[in-house]
Every structure is written in C-alpha cells, then in structure tokens.
Write a protein that holds these residues in place. Structure first.
Motif, mmCIF file in Angstrom:
data_model
loop_
_atom_site.group_PDB
_atom_site.id
_atom_site.type_symbol
_atom_site.label_atom_id
_atom_site.label_comp_id
_atom_site.label_asym_id
_atom_site.label_seq_id
_atom_site.Cartn_x
_atom_site.Cartn_y
_atom_site.Cartn_z
ATOM 1 N N HIS A 153 -2.687 4.081 -4.673
ATOM 2 C CA HIS A 153 -3.966 4.098 -5.370
ATOM 3 C C HIS A 153 -3.927 5.116 -6.506
ATOM 4 O O HIS A 153 -3.073 5.996 -6.538
ATOM 5 N N GLU A 189 -9.964 3.270 -4.850
ATOM 6 C CA GLU A 189 -9.057 2.363 -4.156
ATOM 7 C C GLU A 189 -9.469 0.907 -4.368
ATOM 8 O O GLU A 189 -10.628 0.551 -4.151
ATOM 9 N N ASN A 235 0.832 -1.210 0.000
ATOM 10 C CA ASN A 235 0.000 0.000 0.000
ATOM 11 C C ASN A 235 0.862 1.253 0.000
ATOM 12 O O ASN A 235 0.591 2.223 -0.706
ATOM 13 N N ASP A 271 -14.331 6.644 -1.794
ATOM 14 C CA ASP A 271 -12.996 6.096 -2.100
ATOM 15 C C ASP A 271 -13.058 4.913 -3.063
ATOM 16 O O ASP A 271 -12.322 3.929 -2.922
#
Length: 283
Positions: free
Chosen positions: A109, A123, A104, A120
């Motif tokens: 993203h 994502e 991550n 979101d």
C-alpha cells in the motif's frame, strides 16, 4: 525494536543440535481521535510472541502470534485465522496460517497518516486469502517472488453469492536502494485483480503509487503518497481514487527516540473530515 529474550533452550535430543528461542515484543498507542462529530480518547496495547529455531541441516523454522489471538492460533487446524508458522532455507520460505496474499505482500500500500491509520483509506484492498492459507516467498538479488493460496476447501459468503473456490495469487518485485516496482495477480472465484505498485526515493522524499484493477469494480482504483523526511520529522500526504470516492490525507510523525513517536493526521474520507493526534511506542 527492542526485544526481550524470554527463553533460550538447547535441543537435547541429539548432540550438537541448534538452539531455539522465544522472544516477545510489543507496541502501544494513546491519543485523541475526532470522527467528524466527537473527539474521543483512544488507546491500545499489543504483545507479539515469536519463536525461532534451526535444524541440524540449516533449515530455519518458527512461528508468530499476538497474545490476544493466542487462543485462536492454538485452535488452528484448517481455519487458522491468527498467527503464522514457517520453515525456510535455500529454497525460500513457506508460511502457513493467517497470511496476506502474495500480491499484498509484495505490492503493498501507499503510506497512511495518523497513529491509528484514520480508517486506512490509503489502502485499495486485495482479494486476499481464506485461512488456513499458504504463502511461498523467494528472493534472489534485487528480485522477489511470491505465491499464495487460500484454504483448499474454502466456502465464503460474498455480496454476489457463495464462493466455493480457492483464492490464489502470484507476485513479483524488483527493488533497489532508490526505487522498486511490483506486480501482483489474484483470483478468487470468478473475480480477478491485477495490482501494480512502485516507489522512488530522492532528495529526502519517497513517492509511492499503486494501481488496482478488479473485475468486480466498476472503475480502476489508484493511490499515491509522498513522504518527506526532515531530520526526525516525516511529513506524509496521500490521495486515493476508489471509483466514486476520492480520499485525501496529510499528517506528520516525529521520532522521539527510544521507540516513541508523536503522530497526527487529517483525512477527508469523502463524507467527513476526521483527525487524530497521539503517541506510539514500540518495545
């Protein structure tokens, strides 16, 4: 971001000790949100405390926590789900606490829209860590590396049962001023995920792409975004394919200067069309 110096104190245990400091920063937002049925008011304020210091030998150390999560960080222990504590030097940086996974951190993203993120949907998701987690980062030139591990005795209830396993991840990234490429691998119990991401900037436009393949998913997930900057205005569009659901979004942000911006966006989440417009502030 402007930061207000709260305290700077000399460490007096020995002569010539480095100084330590505590700073505070903040963010706020306000606007209108349409959830597909109703339009409502939305606002939020967040305050972040950061502490930093340095040893006689040149090791940097510090911590960070949001004001609303200070109680959780204070309890900490083996289940620190808010805030982080780090030490860094020529060897790299080691952080304990509420970390994102290595994948991550380096892959990340694609760009989203709106002043709250509008769900979101840009994502794709990562397997993540269980708190207290450890994250190690090292950079040399254009290359960056990261390793992460969740709590060694983690027990997590999932839709497929109870997992008594440690989450682990590794990632690498190569980045220049005009492009980047990153690859991450995660494992949590019997589940594994490989994520590939990249970005390129040219003629005022930045294109980002992320592809994620997880064993427990029926399909490979994809995400793509384009940011186009025109003076103080940035126009953003994204698309995600998460198996049976495709999501689209478009929005714009205008920098007012001084830490204030106007943001708006519209997203089709596969079921409804949602939208918002508002202001964000950084302090």
């Amino acid at each position: 971001m402007k930061k207000i110096l709260l305290a700077t104190s000399a460490l007096v245990a020995f002569a010539g000790a480095a100084a330590a400091e505590v700073t505070v920063s903040g963010s706020a937002r306000m606007g209108l949100v349409y959830d597909g049925n109703d339009t409502e008011f939305s606002s939020r304020i967040r305050v972040v405390f950061k502490m930093a210091g340095e040893t006689d030998g040149g090791l940097a150390f510090g911590a960070s926590v949001r004001a609303d999560q200070a109680g959780v960080a204070n309890s900490g222990g083996t289940a620190m789900s808010a805030g982080t504590v780090f030490i860094s030097g020529a060897f790299g940086k080691l952080t304990f606490g509420d970390n994102d996974s290595a994948a991550n951190v380096l892959v990340g993203h694609v760009s989203g829209v709106g002043f709250t993120g509008l769900g979101d949907y840009n994502e794709l998701g990562y397997l993540g860590n269980t708190d207290t987690s450890a994250l190690y980062e090292y950079s040399t030139g254009a290359l960056s590396f990261a390793l992460s591990a969740g709590q060694t005795t983690a027990t997590v209830v999932t839709p497929t049962g109870v997992i008594d396993e440690q989450a682990v991840a590794v990632a690498a990234k190569y980045s220049t001023d005009t492009f980047s490429v990153a690859l991450g691998y995660e494992q949590f119990g019997d589940d594994e995920q490989v994520t590939l991401g990249g970005s390129a900037t040219f003629s005022g436009a930045t294109v980002k792409a992320v592809v994620a393949d997880r064993d427990s998913w029926a399909d490979t997930h994809y995400a793509l975004s384009v940011d186009y900057a025109i003076d103080a205005t940035t126009i953003t569009a994204f698309y995600t394919d998460q198996g049976p659901i495709d999501t689209y979004g478009i929005g714009a942000a205008y920098d007012l200067g001084g830490g204030a911006s106007v943001l708006g966006g519209i997203v089709d989440d596969g079921f409804d069309t949602i939208a918002e417009v508002g202001l964000t502030f950084s302090f």
